[in-house]
Write an enzyme that holds these catalytic residues in place. Structure first.
Site, PDB file in Angstrom:
ATOM      1  N   CYS A  43       0.840  -1.194   0.000  1.00 52.36           N
ATOM      2  CA  CYS A  43       0.000   0.000   0.000  1.00 52.36           C
ATOM      3  C   CYS A  43       0.883   1.254   0.000  1.00 52.36           C
ATOM      4  CB  CYS A  43      -0.903  -0.005   1.232  1.00 52.36           C
ATOM      5  SG  CYS A  43      -2.082   1.377   1.270  1.00 52.36           S
ATOM      6  N   HIS A  99      -2.016  -4.224   4.796  1.00 50.40           N
ATOM      7  CA  HIS A  99      -1.790  -3.831   6.192  1.00 50.40           C
ATOM      8  C   HIS A  99      -3.122  -3.629   6.886  1.00 50.40           C
ATOM      9  CE1 HIS A  99      -2.570   0.624   5.916  1.00 50.40           C
ATOM     10  NE2 HIS A  99      -2.402   0.347   4.643  1.00 50.40           N
ATOM     11  N   CYS A 102      -6.107  -0.548   6.869  1.00 52.72           N
ATOM     12  CA  CYS A 102      -5.865   0.189   5.611  1.00 52.72           C
ATOM     13  C   CYS A 102      -7.031   1.138   5.304  1.00 52.72           C
ATOM     14  CB  CYS A 102      -5.669  -0.804   4.470  1.00 52.72           C
ATOM     15  SG  CYS A 102      -5.379  -0.007   2.876  1.00 52.72           S
TER      16      CYS A 102
END
Ligand code: CO
Length: 215
Positions: A43, A99, A102
């Site tokens: 990300c 993650h 997010c």
């Protein structure tokens, strides 16, 4: 008032001097070649820096990041990165790193409108809709986001394994394994989602097994 970015030049100068004093050959070595063994797909979130998390120096990990670590079959950018990493750099491992917490996944889950990004996050909503019944069983909104973070990363592993790049690499006998991880901001640790695959069939199998374990 515009904030000065002068300190960035100072930081850079200090870093360059430190690297040089620790290893005088450092920069000249990197100029001549990069030979990373890993491709990180993560990300864009500023709290999830690829190199630091896995303790690797510049030159050791090839990186692609976008909002919510999505790999779409028609995304020329991501596909080019994967192609270059697999065919030219010959990376041995591709790490898809979602993650927990997010923001992109959260917006996708709850249909929070953000503008242009909504269109990108439609891909995460496809994952959400596919696992509608699984997600419906989770009451806690935070846990629901975290589960979709995992499911999203798992889906991207499958997507990568279906690309022409990976299919061709495996067909010619190249060894490259695709992994799905999820990183926790709370403790800085990555969790292996158990979907590592070294061929297409394995990807589908591991994905199904991992889903069964989830619910
Ligand atoms: Co994120």
């Amino acid at each position: 008032m515009e904030r000065s970015i002068e300190h960035l030049f100072t930081n850079n100068k200090n870093w360059s001097e430190r690297m040089h004093s620790e290893d005088p050959e450092y920069f000249s070595r990197l100029v001549n070649q990069q030979s990373p063994e890993y491709l990180w797909i993560g990300c864009s979130d500023s709290r999830v820096p690829a190199n630091q998390i896995i303790g690797l120096a510049p030159g050791e990990v090839f990186v692609h990041r976008n909002i919510a670590n999505v790999v779409v079959h028609s995304d020329l950018n991501a596909l080019s990165v994967i192609h270059y990493a697999v065919e030219m750099l010959r990376v041995k491992h591709i790490l898809v790193v979602g993650h927990y917490g997010c923001g992109g996944v959260k917006a996708a889950l709850f249909d929070n409108r953000t503008g242009l990004t909504d269109n990108w996050l439609r891909h995460v909503q496809d994952v959400r809709d596919r696992h509608d019944s699984r997600l419906a069983q989770i009451e806690d909104p935070k846990l629901k986001v975290d589960r979709l973070c995992e499911l999203n990363a798992m889906q991207q592993v499958v997507n990568i394994c279906q690309t022409s790049v990976l299919r061709d690499a495996w067909a010619r006998g190249q060894t490259v394994t695709v992994h799905g991880w999820c990183y926790a901001l709370e403790d800085g640790l990555v969790r292996d989602l158990g979907v590592s695959a070294g061929c297409r069939e394995e990807a589908v199998e591991r994905y199904r097994d991992a889903l069964d374990k989830i619910l």
